[in-house]
Write a protein that holds these residues in place. Structure first.
Motif: not given
Lengths: 81, 230
Positions: B1-6, B31-34
């Protein structure tokens, strides 16, 4: 350019912890007659608008971003140069 | 499973969440940049704690304008699980993805300590693996966690089963003395009506390994994994 001063304060009935602390500070200084203190904030903008256009712009900025309507009220005034 | 962390400028619990997801649970995190918008492939989104944009104007107020939040809102509308922790909770409130608002703590102090919270419901995302009424020991660290709602709305929130966590004592007793910040109804976490968006002030990622004094927070991340695994 028109200078607009937006005054933001906590809504009636919303707990204002900062106001309470400032009030107790004033009491410690001996100002026993202060019945209530509310702490808010001031935002000054310089806008290229006047009249209704200015009022509309300020209202939409406040509702979209500057003010949280759940906890805050605001008013604004035009600052005379 | 993949979590995106903003990640926002000022996020500071992003790596803690990644650590728990990848090292403790063995799942994937990115990580997802804002300024980005791409959440493709993510099974769950985490908005971590910190001080996005220095908490200027109001905590979370500037972050709601970031491009990534449009994608998060779309992800949430599609039923995807979203967890906002601390500043992440404040951001979800400012975005209108969750009801209510935050005031300064009643004490006016930054409060950083372990507290107990009770799981009022387990229907929300990230809570499916908890027992109803379970008491979790998880740390808080915030100055603006004094949750508030317009007059009369707490009853509605409870009626819709949207109060997910409330501050309590070690054996689950609820009362003023266990409430660290003055929140209405001692609320520590709420979800949206559908239950897929959860916001909470306590930091489960700081209570996911024995070395940190509590592993009670791990159940939230594990619940998300189990929910996706079906």
């Amino acid at each position: 350019m028109t200078t607009v001063r937006i005054l933001i304060s906590s809504k009636e009935g919303v707990f204002d912890p900062e106001g309470k602390v400032v009030q107790s500070g004033l009491e410690r200084l001996g100002y026993a007659g202060v019945a209530r203190v509310r702490v808010g904030k001031v935002i000054e903008l310089e806008l290229d608008a006047t009249g209704d256009e200015l009022a509309d712009q300020v209202a939409s900025m406040c509702s979209a971003f500057l003010v949280n309507p759940v906890i805050e009220d605001y008013s604004f005034e035009v600052v005379e140069a | 499973m993949e979590f995106a962390i903003v990640r926002f400028p000022g996020s500071n619990c992003d790596r803690d969440c990644e650590h728990v997801i990848t090292r403790v649970l063995g799942e994937r995190a990115r990580f997802v940049w804002h300024q980005d918008r791409d959440l493709a492939g993510a099974d769950a989104v985490i908005i971590p704690g910190g001080f996005s944009y220095g908490d200027y104007l109001r905590a979370g107020a500037v972050a709601k304008l970031s491009p990534v939040m449009e994608s998060v809102a779309e992800f949430a509308r599609g039923g995807g699980p979203v967890l906002g922790i601390c500043n992440g909770f404040q951001i979800l409130l400012e975005c209108g993805l969750l009801p209510g608002a935050m005031l300064r703590n009643r004490s006016l102090e930054f409060v950083c300590k372990h507290v107990h919270v009770r799981a009022v419901t387990t229907r929300a995302a990230f809570t499916g693996g908890l027992d109803a009424g379970a008491v979790l020991r998880i740390p808080i660290a915030h100055a603006e966690g004094n949750y508030t709602l317009p007059e009369g709305q707490l009853d509605e929130l409870r009626a819709r089963d949207q109060v997910v966590f409330e501050y309590c004592g070690p054996s689950g007793q609820v009362g003023e003395s266990f409430d660290p910040n003055g929140s209405i109804g001692h609320v520590a976490g709420v979800c949206n009506e559908a239950g897929n968006v959860l916001g909470m002030m306590p930091h489960p990622e700081r209570a996911s390994e024995a070395a940190l004094g509590s592993t009670d927070g791990l159940a939230l991340f594990r619940s998300a994994v189990d929910a996706v695994a079906g």
